[in-house]
Design a protein around this motif. Structure first.
Motif, short mmCIF file in Angstrom:
data_model
loop_
_atom_site.label_atom_id
_atom_site.label_comp_id
_atom_site.label_asym_id
_atom_site.label_seq_id
_atom_site.Cartn_x
_atom_site.Cartn_y
_atom_site.Cartn_z
N ASP B 86 0.83 -1.21 0.00
CA ASP B 86 0.00 0.00 0.00
C ASP B 86 0.87 1.26 0.00
OD1 ASP B 86 -2.41 -1.27 -0.13
OD2 ASP B 86 -2.67 -1.40 2.04
N GLY B 87 1.96 1.19 -0.72
CA GLY B 87 2.82 2.36 -0.85
C GLY B 87 3.80 2.55 0.28
N VAL B 88 3.73 1.74 1.33
CA VAL B 88 4.60 1.91 2.49
C VAL B 88 5.64 0.78 2.55
CG1 VAL B 88 4.68 2.13 5.01
CG2 VAL B 88 2.69 2.95 3.75
N ARG B 89 6.90 1.15 2.77
CA ARG B 89 7.95 0.12 2.82
C ARG B 89 8.02 -0.54 4.20
NH1 ARG B 89 12.87 1.48 -0.56
NH2 ARG B 89 11.04 1.61 -1.88
N HIS B 90 8.01 -1.86 4.19
CA HIS B 90 8.13 -2.64 5.42
C HIS B 90 9.36 -3.52 5.32
CE1 HIS B 90 3.92 -1.87 6.77
NE2 HIS B 90 3.73 -1.70 5.48
N ARG B 290 10.09 15.06 14.54
CA ARG B 290 8.73 14.53 14.58
C ARG B 290 8.32 14.25 16.02
NH1 ARG B 290 7.17 13.12 9.18
NH2 ARG B 290 8.38 14.67 8.07
N GLU B 305 8.21 4.95 12.86
CA GLU B 305 7.88 4.66 11.46
C GLU B 305 6.51 5.23 11.10
OE1 GLU B 305 10.31 0.55 10.49
OE2 GLU B 305 8.27 0.39 11.23
N ASN B 306 5.57 5.08 12.01
CA ASN B 306 4.23 5.60 11.73
C ASN B 306 4.20 7.12 11.71
OD1 ASN B 306 3.26 3.04 11.50
ND2 ASN B 306 2.48 2.93 13.60
N GLY B 308 6.52 8.80 10.35
CA GLY B 308 7.25 9.24 9.16
C GLY B 308 8.73 9.44 9.37
N VAL B 309 9.27 9.00 10.50
CA VAL B 309 10.71 9.10 10.74
C VAL B 309 11.39 7.94 10.01
CG1 VAL B 309 12.52 9.20 12.49
CG2 VAL B 309 10.21 10.02 13.03
N LEU B 310 12.53 8.21 9.36
CA LEU B 310 13.27 7.12 8.72
C LEU B 310 14.03 6.38 9.81
CD1 LEU B 310 15.01 8.16 5.40
CD2 LEU B 310 13.11 6.61 5.73
#
Lengths: 366, 363
Positions: B86-90, B290, B305-306, B308-310
């Motif tokens: 869904d567009g999000v990298r796991h 963040r 991660e949720n 938006g932090v790398l």
């Protein structure tokens, strides 16, 4: 315009929060595919533009090459760079498209810009003395700014700023005016200048030395093509950005007005200080969707490709609460910006509360 | 690229890339080249899924062709796989199930889809050939020593067979096999991952003894059966991989026998206890700027991660220490033990630590 009560402002804010939550809940693969496609198209355009410029013994190739390169640079700066640096795509967790790793094709380092833009401008939008984007410290764009003979020349300053806008942005990020108050030290400024020069140096070598040299006998046409592409991008960015906040109907605020501001009031200020541009979908992409300036200011970190779909909902909310939703064509808004630049070049009485601007506690939009 | 010698060709490539970077600044040449072939990236190792083979009804092997900067693995090692859902990298960790000697430039991972497992379900049921995944280079010390001991014992359960399968495939390459005993547990015969291949191997090599424990009909393997199944067990080098409970038992068994050094283990999942949850709080990620509210049961890694932090991440189970971040203020709780800890400046493992009150962390 009817009066809006405090309770209504908070209700307005809750409705906007709902729109925001809806977009966040539905972010997904289609959005990811969108930004990757824009990036791929942009890079392909850039490569084609530079290739065509190498064939510029034929004048149409020069023209096509320059146009392709200018388009690529506009996309890179606006729909990609600006929005990636806002963190609009951070949710994908892709280190290649992330606000903390992105660097753009402008002389100003992304890191400096993220501070002055994402923080100072987006938090303090159109607040005099806080938002340094009001006239970019160079121009008088609000009657509350005291007049000085210096401003007589501002139509000229603005005309010069447009083609060199990227340099304006780089210098703007230095915040040299904070030196006077001692808020910023010379050492900090020098460190920043060094960073800008390093970045700008590489940028200049690329467009004005490396590619022209590679073109051999076509050194000059390539150099002129690259220069023209950079200037075109600068003028375009300057035009779109000025239309976002400085047409005549956009409101400015004072620090007292925003003290103790609630979430609803913050939303209201973002709405009143921003103006949209009308146009087709290609126009919106070329404007980095900053043509949805209102939506961008309400939701600066939502993916730009979603502003178009939330705009009608925002507009309907504005109608429901009797709030203005400023919008117009690029031509009309640009004319209004310049009208303001010319009018405020001359001394005007400093009004206590300007028409079109809400009363102190922001509790009503007059 | 630890431990790998750079060749003159690498040096030339590097110098070329450096020069070309003057033409692509602020980007790198590979930012353009990877649009043609994503595997050409040198900054980010990637792989292309070339085939997906179902192994059992909820297990599949993915055949992956890694990009240029891959380094050959040792049988038993694991990699991390980054997949966009869904567009999000796991990112998740999987053992390689192929032998390093495979020779076609491809590797396999074998994934069991666990109920509620977003990534494993996606990999097993919804991944198609052509998919590009992120990869890391192989790592891990769950490997065979050189030279290979003459007598080996593998104790595995469920998907714990995957790293051992890589070893067995590797051992079978020369056409002969040392003295090997495999004690493998699975609910039923059909659910034995690599069942047909294991049985074929056992038929081919007289020194390979396979014992399948079908737990639904015969119950769990009890280590007290060990002397019967494998009379010379104390003399064997042992590799064990499976659920935490099984590994704990094995650890105790070999420790009490005084030969704990013969036992090598690979953990698959963290032993998180829900009762270990703390109070939660507001988390500030200082480097990325963040902020997020965290409950006391969600690892800070997931919270970041949720938001938006790398976040740097690794095993996601508290063993590899790749996810650590420096704590600036606040206390955290170890989700495995429930222990509250955290001094200012301490490096904490974000994958197994949850906020216990407000937390500031340098990430």
């Amino acid at each position: 315009m009817k009066t809006i009560s405090e309770a209504e402002i908070e209700e307005f804010g809750r409705e906007l929060d709902k729109i925001r939550d809806d977009v966040i809940a539905s972010r997904g693969e289609d959005d990811a595919r969108y930004i990757r496609r824009v990036i791929a198209v942009q890079r392909a355009l850039e490569v084609s533009g530079r290739a065509l410029l190498f064939a510029s013994v034929l004048p149409p190739a020069w023209l096509a090459g320059t146009a392709a390169l200018a388009t690529a640079k506009i996309l890179e700066n606006m729909e990609i760079g600006h929005n990636v640096l806002h963190g609009q795509w951070d949710w994908m967790r892709d280190p290649a498209i992330h606000s903390s790793t992105w660097e753009w094709d402008l002389v100003s380092p992304a890191r400096h810009w993220k501070y002055t833009h994402n923080y100072l401008h987006h938090k303090w939008t159109n607040v005099l003395g806080k938002d340094r984007d009001i006239g970019f410290v160079l121009l008088r764009l609000s009657p509350e700014q005291p007049w000085h003979p210096y401003y007589l020349g501002q139509p000229l300053y603005n005309a010069i700023l447009a083609p060199f806008f990227e340099w304006g942005v780089a210098l703007h990020d230095l915040e040299v005016e904070r030196l006077r108050g001692g808020d910023k030290s010379w050492a900090e400024v020098f460190a920043q200048v060094r960073e800008i020069l390093r970045k700008a140096g590489r940028q200049a070598v690329k467009d004005y030395v490396a590619f022209p040299l590679l073109a051999g006998p076509l050194f000059l046409p390539v150099l002129i093509g690259n220069f023209t592409a950079n200037m075109t991008r600068n003028v375009w960015a300057h035009t779109v950005i000025f239309c976002g906040h400085f047409p005549d109907e956009a409101a400015t605020f004072t620090e007292e007005q925003v003290e103790g501001e609630t979430r609803g009031e913050w939303y209201l200020r973002q709405l009143l200080g921003s103006c949209n541009l009308t146009g087709g979908s290609l126009f919106h992409i070329m404007a980095g969707n900053l043509s949805y300036q209102i939506e961008h200011h309400l939701f600066p970190d939502l993916p730009s490709n979603r502003y178009a779909e939330v705009a009608p909902r925002v507009r309907a909310l504005c109608e429901r609460f009797g709030l203005p939703y400023n919008t117009g064509s690029l031509l009309r808004q640009t004319a209004r910006v310049w009208k303001r630049v010319f009018r405020l070049a001359l001394p005007t009485p400093t009004p206590k509360s300007r028409a079109g601007c809400p009363t102190p506690a922001l509790t009503q939009a007059a | 690229m630890t431990g790998l010698a750079r060749t003159p060709i690498d040096d030339v490539t590097l110098r070329l890339a450096d020069t070309a970077a003057w033409l692509t600044t602020p980007l790198m040449p590979e930012d353009y080249l990877t649009l043609i072939n994503p595997l050409w990236s040198s900054r980010e190792l990637r792989g292309r899924v070339e085939a997906v083979h179902p192994e059992t009804k909820d297990v599949a092997s993915l055949v992956i062709r890694p990009g240029r900067s891959w380094s050959t693995h040792r049988a038993g090692q694991f990699i991390r796989v980054g997949v966009d859902i869904d567009g999000v990298r796991h990112w998740r960790t999987y053992s390689l199930s192929s032998a390093p000697e495979r020779g076609d430039g491809r590797v396999t991972i074998t994934v069991k889809s666990v109920p509620g497992g977003v990534v494993s379900t996606h990999l097993v049921h919804r991944t198609t050939p052509g998919t590009i995944v992120g990869l890391t280079r192989p790592e891990g010390g769950f490997v065979l020593p050189e030279p290979v001991p003459s007598r080996l014992l593998f104790v595995t359960a469920g998907s714990g067979i995957t790293p051992v399968m890589a070893m067995l495939r590797s051992l079978a390459r020369p056409g002969e096999m040392p003295d090997v005993i495999v004690l493998h547990s699975a609910p039923t015969r059909e659910e034995v991952i690599f069942g047909p291949e294991l049985r074929t191997l056992a038929g081919r090599f007289p020194h390979l003894l396979l014992h399948e424990q079908h737990t639904r009909s015969s119950g769990r393997l009890n280590l007290s059966q060990l002397p019967d199944l494998c009379p010379d067990w104390p003399e064997r080098h042992v590799w064990a991989c499976g659920p935490t409970g099984m590994l704990r038992e094995a650890e105790t068994y070999w420790r009490e026998a005084g030969i704990a050094d013969r036992l090598r283990m690979e953990h698959f999942r963290p032993a998180v206890t829900t009762s270990a949850a703390g109070g939660g709080g507001h988390v500030r990620f200082l480097v990325s700027g963040r902020e997020a509210d965290a409950d006391g049961a969600t690892p800070l890694l997931v919270v970041g991660e949720n938001a938006g932090v790398l976040m740097p991440s690794g095993c996601r189970m508290g063993i590899c220490y790749r996810c650590t971040g420096r704590l600036r203020s606040g206390r955290v709780r170890d989700l495995r033990t429930g222990r509250e800890y955290g001094e200012e400046g301490e490096l904490i493992q974000t994958c197994v630590s949850a906020a216990d009150g407000n937390v500031e962390i340098e990430l």
